[in-house]
Design an enzyme around this catalytic site. Structure first.
Site, PDB file in Angstrom:
ATOM      1  N   SER A   1       4.279 -43.006   3.367  1.00 11.10           N
ATOM      2  CA  SER A   1       4.200 -42.590   4.772  1.00 11.10           C
ATOM      3  C   SER A   1       5.108 -41.409   5.049  1.00 11.10           C
ATOM      4  CB  SER A   1       4.650 -43.732   5.687  1.00 11.10           C
ATOM      5  OG  SER A   1       3.609 -44.617   5.937  1.00 11.10           O
TER       6      SER A   1
ATOM      7  N   ASP B   1      -1.143 -42.366  14.068  1.00  7.85           N
ATOM      8  CA  ASP B   1       0.019 -43.189  13.734  1.00  7.85           C
ATOM      9  C   ASP B   1       0.308 -44.165  14.869  1.00  7.85           C
ATOM     10  OD1 ASP B   1       2.649 -43.956  12.603  1.00  7.85           O
ATOM     11  OD2 ASP B   1       2.326 -42.231  11.315  1.00  7.85           O
TER      12      ASP B   1
ATOM     13  N   HIS C   1       7.671 -45.607  13.401  1.00  6.82           N
ATOM     14  CA  HIS C   1       6.945 -44.950  12.310  1.00  6.82           C
ATOM     15  C   HIS C   1       6.287 -43.642  12.768  1.00  6.82           C
ATOM     16  CE1 HIS C   1       3.564 -44.579   9.377  1.00  6.82           C
ATOM     17  NE2 HIS C   1       4.367 -45.195   8.533  1.00  6.82           N
TER      18      HIS C   1
END
Ligand code: NAG
Ligand code: NAG
Ligand code: NAG
Ligand code: NAG
Ligand code: NAG
Length: 774
Positions: free
Chosen positions: A566, A147, A220
């Site tokens: 996600s 990520d 994220h």
């Protein structure tokens, strides 16, 4: 779409300067060689082999060495190097080279809606009770996160009370900018970063907006990692106090290993979107497998036409992971609801769709006529209580000569301040960022934003942490507000404060953005496999990124609500970690099967799960259905498969020998015979198709399972035998599924869905069936 357009514009930009064109065509390619021959190869021998392959197309040894970015030496045999298309084509002809393909960009699967919710609230009550505790909350299971890195100071990654790092761990805590050895602990047991592929394309990282280290500048990576393995942190909420409660990952005692592969796209607002290059991701896979992770969670995917498995870095990395029985969970993408949009299509992974949970953030809107509308919002700002404000449609208060096609969208600098000051402005979704529209209304001096859905968004309201008071409304309600505006010279509106509302029915609903099947690489493997909560998920956030990620939003938050596949993928990653903790000896296929065969197609009201448009959802939307972790911990039977099965599958599906030590047989079994927990058959005609499956008993020692079939419309399904008797755990039984088209069940090319279930009175082991008729 970025990777599809960027290389093109890059090329066109320089096409006028022929002296550059040769260099410009050179790009990072991945050359894949399959397995290492462990007996005869040392690390030096591997690198020499990679260099000698490069030397066969480069002019000198120096040129070969200079072009080499990564030599994958651990599990994956291959390398990433700067090659022209011709050089790559030449290398791909060499004996022993399986594929040579360009390293493309991939994107993270978040939508740009930003809200907040806790992991456990995404699961049903039954899930919450005992499963995580029986699984020791995933203690000593290691989850690798590919990520954008990590914000190590988040309370979600506190290691208080955690035992020593598992002995099998072989990874490292790589130091870098604002990241040192003390950034890792017994929760964050490892962290690395991979940037060579990114820098080969974009040039040196601009360190004013990102960290050359595992530290997350985006948010994220911190969000997905805390969704998998964040500690339980009480008293957490989103900006404005929404979704207040305890934030916890699904496997709060699991160990996290961070592999940063995503970096900001240079431009005016660099952290708005990150990009993740194949060459870097493959290097991360190669290390993660060697480091000893048990599960990999990867909320990243390519856009555009999917590549076949032998030229897809994610499929290659995951195949090597599957060989070591590492479970790979990946997001299916946010390009729905159109068919054929799902990505991450290899059968050795579990591919996750996104659905809603039972929470909303209602805010009551009153029009001048007294008519009431319910919208949703998580903005921390409020209008004066009970006060009616003048209401305008953005399209009527814009600067002169604005192009018609962007009218009403509230794009930057589109509104005329003198017509907006003090008013509530109706803007529509479509072009631009939702939160950016609020910024524009604020810039122009507006009092609040009413953000109306476009027709395509239907009733799925995106709740945003706007920078001013505001509310999101459905398409139908937006149209009602528009006709009110057009019906009166002085329209007015009041917007009430929002609240957090639990037990919203119906839930789950498939998110409109969740990418849909069929699988464009191998239609006989159903993708997505499963759905999990992905709408308005609350989890930890980077301290250097605004909750909206929009330039000009100076706010910083510790927890943030965001949406996307996600966010659903790490729910499945966490469940896999719990299952791995319960059953350390289960194969990755068995863990995947347990989740798929226990998923549900029924919502919390007892009705079929629907799409955001209100239609019954099916296997192309959610695969087997919504995840039920608790039932997955006792599946009864599993559909097992191993590395050899996957190689045979590749032999027949893509006709590629993926492992140099495993020559493809003359007649490998058809792809639909891979022992997968779902059944997908394309092109069913008059002749019947037979599909073979084998189940392994993982429940009681003695068991008797009976099959029940729900036939797809227009398809006859016969299963033999109809009863399976087991006398011990681990025993395997084979059965045959015969599918016959009967009459005109659906239009040619259309797909029909059904299922079959093996039951022993305790377990119900359900597999979806999808048939495409021709
Ligand atoms: C490591 O980072 C911590 C926290 O950022 C800081 O207190 C410490 O001084 C750093 N140590 C080194 C050796 O840089
Ligand atoms: C790095 O980014 C900052 C902020 O966007 C910008 O002002 C600066 O020019 C960039 N530096 C380089 C070397 O591109
Ligand atoms: C509006 O039209 C212009 C010119 O045709 C085009 O370049 C632009 O992409 C369009 N914008 C949107 C949001 O459709
Ligand atoms: C799991 O596998 C290990 C090594 O193969 C073996 O020693 C152990 O007994 C197995 N445990 C179970 C519960 O089957
Ligand atoms: C893999 O599974 C197949 C059955 O599908 C079995 O025949 C084979 O021996 C297994 N291979 C390994 C390496 O376990």
């Amino acid at each position: 779409m970025l990777w599809a357009t960027l290389p093109l514009s890059f090329f066109l930009l320089f096409a006028a300067a022929p002296c550059f064109s040769e260099d410009i065509q050179d790009q990072v390619h991945i050359v894949y060689l399959g397995e290492h021959n462990k007996k005869t190869r040392t690390i030096q021998a591997i690198e020499e082999n990679h260099l000698s392959l490069l030397l066969s197309v480069k002019k000198s040894e120096d040129a070969a060495r200079e072009s080499l970015l990564y030599s994958y030496k651990n599990s994956i045999n291959g390398f990433a190097a700067i090659l022209s298309d011709e050089e790559a084509a030449k290398i791909s002809e060499i004996e022993g080279v399986i594929s040579a393909f360009p390293s493309k960009e991939r994107v993270m699967h978040t939508t740009r809606s930003w809200e907040f919710i806790t992991m456990e609230e995404g699961l049903s009550d039954a899930d919450r009770e005992s499963m995580p505790s029986r699984a020791n909350y995933g203690r000593d299971v290691i989850v690798g996160m590919l990520d954008s890195g990590i914000w190590p100071e988040s309370k979600s990654f506190d290691d208080k009370g955690m035992g020593p790092i598992p002995k099998k761990w072989k990874g490292v805590c790589e130091e870098g900018y604002a990241f040192n050895a003390s950034s890792c602990n017994k929760k964050l047991i490892g962290a690395r970063y991979y940037i060579k592929g990114y820098e080969a394309y974009y040039g040196p990282l601009n360190t004013t907006y990102s960290y050359r280290s595992p530290r997350d500048s985006d948010g994220h990576g911190t969000h997905t990692a805390s969704t998998v393995g964040g500690r339980a942190v009480p008293g957490v909420s989103a900006i404005g106090g929404f979704a207040h409660g305890t934030a916890s990952g699904g496997a709060p005692l699991a160990r996290l290993a961070i592999y940063k592969v995503c970096w900001p796209i240079p431009g005016p607002n660099p952290n708005l979107e990150n990009t993740c290059f194949d060459a870097d991701m493959l290097a991360a896979f190669d290390d993660a497998i060697k480091d000893g992770v048990d599960v990999i969670s990867m909320s990243i995917g390519a856009s555009g036409t999917p590549r076949k498995y032998s030229s897809d870095s994610m499929a290659i990395g995951a195949l090597h992971a599957a060989k070591e029985d590492i479970v790979v969970a990946c997001s299916g993408g946010n390009s729905g609801p159109e068919l054929g949009t799902v990505v991450n299509l290899a059968p050795w992974t579990i591919t996750v769709g996104a659905s809603s949970i039972d929470r909303a953030f209602p805010s009551s809107v009153a029009l001048g006529t007294g008519k009431k509308i319910e919208g949703q919002t998580v903005t921390p700002y409020r209008l004066k209580k009970g006060k009616m404000y003048p209401l305008v449609y953005a399209g009527n208060v814009e600067v002169p000569n604005l192009p018609r096609n962007i009218s009403g969208q509230c794009l930057p600098n589109s509104l005329a301040p003198e017509k907006v000051a003090g008013k509530v402005v109706v803007c529509f979704r479509g072009a631009g960022f939702r939160v950016g529209k609020g910024l524009e209304v604020k810039r122009a001096g507006g009092a609040a934003i009413v953000l109306g859905n476009a027709l395509a968004n239907g009733n799925e309201i995106a709740v945003d942490a706007h920078v001013l008071p505001g509310v999101g409304v459905s398409y139908g309600d937006a149209i009602a507000i528009m006709s009110y505006i057009n019906s009166t010279p002085e329209p007015t509106i009041a917007i009430g404060p929002a609240a957090t509302d639990f037990n919203v029915r119906a839930a789950p609903v498939m998110a409109a953005f969740s990418s849909r099947g069929p699988n464009r690489v191998e239609p006989d493997i159903l993708k997505p496999d499963i759905t999990a909560p992905g709408l308005n998920i609350l989890a930890a956030w980077s301290g250097s990124s605004a909750p909206t990620k929009v330039d000009g939003d100076p706010r910083r938050v510790k927890y943030n609500l965001i949406s996307g596949t996600s966010m659903s993928c790490p729910h499945v990653g966490a469940t896999a970690a719990l299952l791995k903790s319960l059953y350390p000896n289960w194969s990755s296929a068995a863990i995947r099967s347990a989740m798929i065969t226990t998923a549900t197609r029924i919502n919390m009201e007892g009705d079929p799960i629907t799409t955001a448009a209100g239609e019954a959802a099916g296997p192309m939307d959610y695969g087997a259905g919504h995840i039920r972790s608790s039932l997955a911990s006792d599946p009864g039977l599993v559909y097992d498969a191993n590395y050899t099965d996957y190689l045979l599958f590749a032999c027949s599906s893509i006709k590629v020998q993926m492992d140099p030590t495993f020559p493809c047989p003359a007649n490998p079994p058809p792809p639909s015979d891979l022992n997968y927990p779902s059944v997908s058959v394309t092109g069913l005609r008059a002749a019947a198709v037979k599909v073979i499956r084998t189940v392994t008993n993982v429940g009681q020692r003695k068991a008797r399972y009976k099959v029940e079939v729900e036939e797809p419309s227009g398809v006859k399904v016969g299963i033999t035998p109809k009863v399976l008797r087991f006398r011990k755990v681990g025993e395997k039984k084979k059965f045959v599924i015969k599918l016959t088209a009967v009459g005109k069940g659906s239009t040619a090319g259309g797909h029909v869905g059904g299922s079959y279930t093996w039951s022993d009175g305790i377990h119900a082991v359900t597999s979806p069936i999808v048939v495409t008729l021709t």
